[in-house]
Design an enzyme around this catalytic site. Structure first.
Site, PDB file in Angstrom:
ATOM      1  N   SER A   1       2.666  -1.925  10.430  1.00 49.90           N
ATOM      2  CA  SER A   1       4.100  -1.980  10.766  1.00 49.90           C
ATOM      3  C   SER A   1       4.723  -3.347  10.512  1.00 49.90           C
ATOM      4  O   SER A   1       5.654  -3.746  11.217  1.00 49.90           O
ATOM      5  CB  SER A   1       4.338  -1.512  12.203  1.00 49.90           C
ATOM      6  OG  SER A   1       3.929  -0.169  12.354  1.00 49.90           O
TER       7      SER A   1
ATOM      8  N   GLU B   1      -7.276   4.940   7.355  1.00 47.37           N
ATOM      9  CA  GLU B   1      -6.907   6.337   7.081  1.00 47.37           C
ATOM     10  C   GLU B   1      -8.014   7.048   6.310  1.00 47.37           C
ATOM     11  O   GLU B   1      -8.075   8.273   6.309  1.00 47.37           O
ATOM     12  CB  GLU B   1      -5.567   6.391   6.317  1.00 47.37           C
ATOM     13  CG  GLU B   1      -4.408   6.144   7.259  1.00 47.37           C
ATOM     14  CD  GLU B   1      -3.130   5.694   6.578  1.00 47.37           C
ATOM     15  OE1 GLU B   1      -3.017   5.765   5.346  1.00 47.37           O
ATOM     16  OE2 GLU B   1      -2.230   5.257   7.322  1.00 47.37           O
TER      17      GLU B   1
ATOM     18  N   HIS C   1      -9.934   1.451   4.222  1.00 49.43           N
ATOM     19  CA  HIS C   1      -8.704   1.627   5.008  1.00 49.43           C
ATOM     20  C   HIS C   1      -8.973   2.622   6.135  1.00 49.43           C
ATOM     21  O   HIS C   1      -9.693   3.606   5.941  1.00 49.43           O
ATOM     22  CB  HIS C   1      -7.574   2.139   4.107  1.00 49.43           C
ATOM     23  CG  HIS C   1      -6.246   2.103   4.785  1.00 49.43           C
ATOM     24  ND1 HIS C   1      -5.873   3.050   5.714  1.00 49.43           N
ATOM     25  CD2 HIS C   1      -5.232   1.213   4.713  1.00 49.43           C
ATOM     26  CE1 HIS C   1      -4.651   2.742   6.170  1.00 49.43           C
ATOM     27  NE2 HIS C   1      -4.247   1.629   5.577  1.00 49.43           N
TER      28      HIS C   1
ATOM     29  N   GLY D   1       1.639   2.491  10.651  1.00 44.14           N
ATOM     30  CA  GLY D   1       2.598   3.586  10.526  1.00 44.14           C
ATOM     31  C   GLY D   1       3.272   3.995  11.823  1.00 44.14           C
ATOM     32  O   GLY D   1       3.918   5.038  11.885  1.00 44.14           O
TER      33      GLY D   1
ATOM     34  N   GLU E   1      -6.186  -4.754  10.277  1.00 42.30           N
ATOM     35  CA  GLU E   1      -5.170  -3.720  10.461  1.00 42.30           C
ATOM     36  C   GLU E   1      -5.500  -2.907  11.714  1.00 42.30           C
ATOM     37  O   GLU E   1      -6.286  -1.940  11.630  1.00 42.30           O
ATOM     38  CB  GLU E   1      -5.155  -2.770   9.265  1.00 42.30           C
ATOM     39  CG  GLU E   1      -4.695  -3.389   7.983  1.00 42.30           C
ATOM     40  CD  GLU E   1      -4.000  -2.343   7.104  1.00 42.30           C
ATOM     41  OE1 GLU E   1      -2.862  -2.590   6.727  1.00 42.30           O
ATOM     42  OE2 GLU E   1      -4.587  -1.291   6.835  1.00 42.30           O
TER      43      GLU E   1
ATOM     44  N   ASN F   1       0.884  -1.165   0.000  1.00 39.77           N
ATOM     45  CA  ASN F   1       0.000   0.000   0.000  1.00 39.77           C
ATOM     46  C   ASN F   1       0.921   1.214   0.000  1.00 39.77           C
ATOM     47  O   ASN F   1       1.414   1.619   1.051  1.00 39.77           O
ATOM     48  CB  ASN F   1      -0.893  -0.034   1.255  1.00 39.77           C
ATOM     49  CG  ASN F   1      -1.762   1.205   1.363  1.00 39.77           C
ATOM     50  OD1 ASN F   1      -1.826   2.004   0.430  1.00 39.77           O
ATOM     51  ND2 ASN F   1      -2.434   1.362   2.494  1.00 39.77           N
TER      52      ASN F   1
ATOM     53  N   LYS G   1       0.322   4.206  -0.432  1.00 38.50           N
ATOM     54  CA  LYS G   1      -0.332   5.423   0.085  1.00 38.50           C
ATOM     55  C   LYS G   1      -0.049   6.609  -0.845  1.00 38.50           C
ATOM     56  O   LYS G   1       0.059   6.419  -2.056  1.00 38.50           O
ATOM     57  CB  LYS G   1       0.104   5.673   1.522  1.00 38.50           C
ATOM     58  CG  LYS G   1      -0.138   4.429   2.388  1.00 38.50           C
ATOM     59  CD  LYS G   1      -0.120   4.673   3.847  1.00 38.50           C
ATOM     60  CE  LYS G   1      -0.389   3.368   4.575  1.00 38.50           C
ATOM     61  NZ  LYS G   1      -0.400   3.495   6.005  1.00 38.50           N
TER      62      LYS G   1
HETATM   63  P1  PGA Z   1       2.229   0.465   7.682  1.00 40.90           P
HETATM   64  O1  PGA Z   1       0.849   0.682   6.908  1.00 40.90           O
HETATM   65  O2  PGA Z   1       2.863  -0.773   7.130  1.00 40.90           O
HETATM   66  O3  PGA Z   1       3.020   1.709   7.420  1.00 40.90           O
HETATM   67  O4  PGA Z   1       1.884   0.310   9.128  1.00 40.90           O
HETATM   68  C1  PGA Z   1       0.006  -0.398   6.636  1.00 40.90           C
HETATM   69  C2  PGA Z   1      -1.263   0.086   6.019  1.00 40.90           C
HETATM   70  O5  PGA Z   1      -1.719   1.179   6.357  1.00 40.90           O
HETATM   71  O6  PGA Z   1      -1.860  -0.594   5.172  1.00 40.90           O
END
Ligand code: PGA
Length: 257
Positions: free
Chosen positions: A212, A97, A95, A173, A167, A9, A11
């Site tokens: 992460s 976010e 997601h 993140g 998640e 992903n 982003k």
């Molecule tokens: P991350 O993000 O690996 O930076 O924690 C994962 C995601 O948001 O899909």
């Protein structure tokens, strides 16, 4: 037969030269990996580049969101049929976010799932609890609520048209991944819940872990029996690290469940 699936992903990151270097490195680094599947989800403007560099390769690509509508007066939105025109096979929906910033509601996610499948995409449905909910021991409750909303909207039998991704919001993140034991316990619980509703769907559905996941914790997380792969943000921005995660996924024998 559930193969490991690794989804990048990216982003809101990348540029044309940066994506080119990433995809060249990924194609080279994964060329001998046949036991697992790999997908890269790009920001929409870069899907043309994914299509031109990945067509005819084993690496698939997808979008990070889509509208529930096919066309019309929805400024700034992108439809499933547009993603298909750029060769996408996958799309991330729900997601955190996007959920937490008020763009996506639980209710619209089912419509997106259906629209994605109708157009020929495999939606990757994200769910997970916040830090506060985690501390209050509400993980099971929250994830089941999110899953039930989806089931009510699309029907249990149609879940395997897509992929689930657990998640936890507190792990995204932050560099603070869930422990393999926690992730396994939740995925086992979710799979068990689905098996009770429909044994075939429960056993066949792919459930990813995200939050992460990196090259250091990949082996421990991906070796868990209910974790079918990873949704990877930060670590997908480093080509070598992402290839290492793909290598780890490729080292697991396909589960014949
Ligand atoms: P991350 O993000 O690996 O930076 O924690 C994962 C995601 O948001 O899909």
């Amino acid at each position: 037969m559930r193969r490991k699936l690794i989804v990048a992903n990216r982003k809101m990151n990348g540029s044309i030269p940066d994506n080119r270097a990433f995809l060249e490195g990924l194609l080279m680094g994964t060329k001998d990996f046949t036991n697992a599947d790999f997908v890269v989800c790009f920001p929409h403007p870069y899907l043309f580049q994914a299509q031109s560099m990945l067509t005819g390769t084993p690496i698939a690509w997808g979008g990070q969101n889509m509208s529930r509508y096919d066309h019309g007066p929805y400024t700034g939105s992108v439809s499933a049929s547009m993603l298909i025109e750029f060769g996408c096979r996958y799309v991330i929906i729900g997601h955190s976010e996007r959920r937490t910033r008020g763009h996506d509601s639980d209710n619209s996610v089912g419509e997106r799932f259906r629209a994605a499948v109708a157009a020929g995409l495999r939606p990757i449905f994200c769910m997970g609890e916040t830090q506060e909910e985690f501390e209050q021991g509400l993980t099971d409750l929250v994830t089941i609520r999110q899953l039930n909303t989806l089931i009510q909207q699309v029907g249990i039998k149609n879940l395997t048209d897509g992929i689930l991704a657990y998640e936890p919001v507190w792990a995204i993140g932050t560099g603070k991944a869930a422990t393999p034991e926690h992730a396994q316990a939740i995925l086992h619980f979710l799979r068990g819940y689905l098996i009770l509703k429909d044994p075939v769907v429960g056993r066949e559905i792919s459930i990813l872990y995200g939050g992460s996941l990196n090259s250091r914790n990949a082996a421990d997380l991906l070796s868990m029996p209910d974790i079918d792969g990873g949704l990877i943000g930060t670590a997908s921005l480093n080509t070598e690290e992402f290839v290492e995660i793909c290598q780890t996924a490729n080292s697991f024998v396909v589960c014949e469940c």
